[in-house]
Design an enzyme around this catalytic site. Sequence first.
Site, mmCIF file in Angstrom:
data_model
loop_
_atom_site.group_PDB
_atom_site.id
_atom_site.type_symbol
_atom_site.label_atom_id
_atom_site.label_comp_id
_atom_site.label_asym_id
_atom_site.label_seq_id
_atom_site.Cartn_x
_atom_site.Cartn_y
_atom_site.Cartn_z
ATOM 1 N N SER A 109 0.853 -1.189 0.000
ATOM 2 C CA SER A 109 0.000 0.000 0.000
ATOM 3 C C SER A 109 0.884 1.232 0.000
ATOM 4 C CB SER A 109 -0.907 -0.012 1.233
ATOM 5 O OG SER A 109 -1.833 1.057 1.194
ATOM 6 N N ASP A 110 0.348 2.313 -0.544
ATOM 7 C CA ASP A 110 1.069 3.584 -0.517
ATOM 8 C C ASP A 110 0.055 4.712 -0.368
ATOM 9 O OD1 ASP A 110 3.844 4.799 -0.859
ATOM 10 O OD2 ASP A 110 2.680 5.993 -2.274
ATOM 11 N N THR A 111 0.403 5.681 0.454
ATOM 12 C CA THR A 111 -0.483 6.819 0.726
ATOM 13 C C THR A 111 0.218 8.113 0.361
ATOM 14 O OG1 THR A 111 -1.562 5.652 2.551
ATOM 15 C CG2 THR A 111 -1.780 8.047 2.519
#
EC number: 3.6.1.9
Length: 207
Positions: free
Chosen positions: A86-88
């Site tokens: 995941s990446d934000t």
Amino acid sequence: MEPTAAPHPHLYLASQSPRRQELLRQIGVRFELLLADGDEDAEALEAVLLGETPDDYVQRVCALKAQAAARRRAARGLPARPILTSDTTVCLGGEILGKPADAADAHRMLRGMSGREHRVLTAVTVVTADGTPMHALSVSQVRFAVLTDVDIARYIASGEPFGKAGAYGIQGRAAAFVAHISGSYSGIMGLPLFETAALLAQAAITL
């Protein structure tokens, strides 16, 4: 009586974020961490390309993290299981606000978001055991109250802004700054649980 063997993990989690680990546990996911080696260049992976939109950026970085994790799993000879990455990112207007480089950078970001709405984008990739990638994107809007210089200075002094996209964590002290959100609270934290659960279902992972 023979002791009961611990159940196998559902997947590998290629993230050292304690928030993502906490969120996965919340929905009953068993995972094994699959973290990067010291020689992997995370900064190069997260570099923004010229003209790249925040939406394209966060999805590209997440997919690259998944590819790197798949190579890592193969190189270590680990059992074939799904991999989750995941990446934000936070964006204000068209500007991508990554992790602050220092206190001055954190101040600049927080001052810019004061009294305004910004977007929080979190991409999720699940690579199935046979190597098929699946992707999802969560987009949320967050509006901050007007922040004083004292508010910002105290928050920076807490150390909380560092290591976080946009220089804040909604699950911590910055919750007091948030006047309104629209979207996914867990996505703003770093892992949108609705979208993640849907990907896991597509990957035939039963929780």
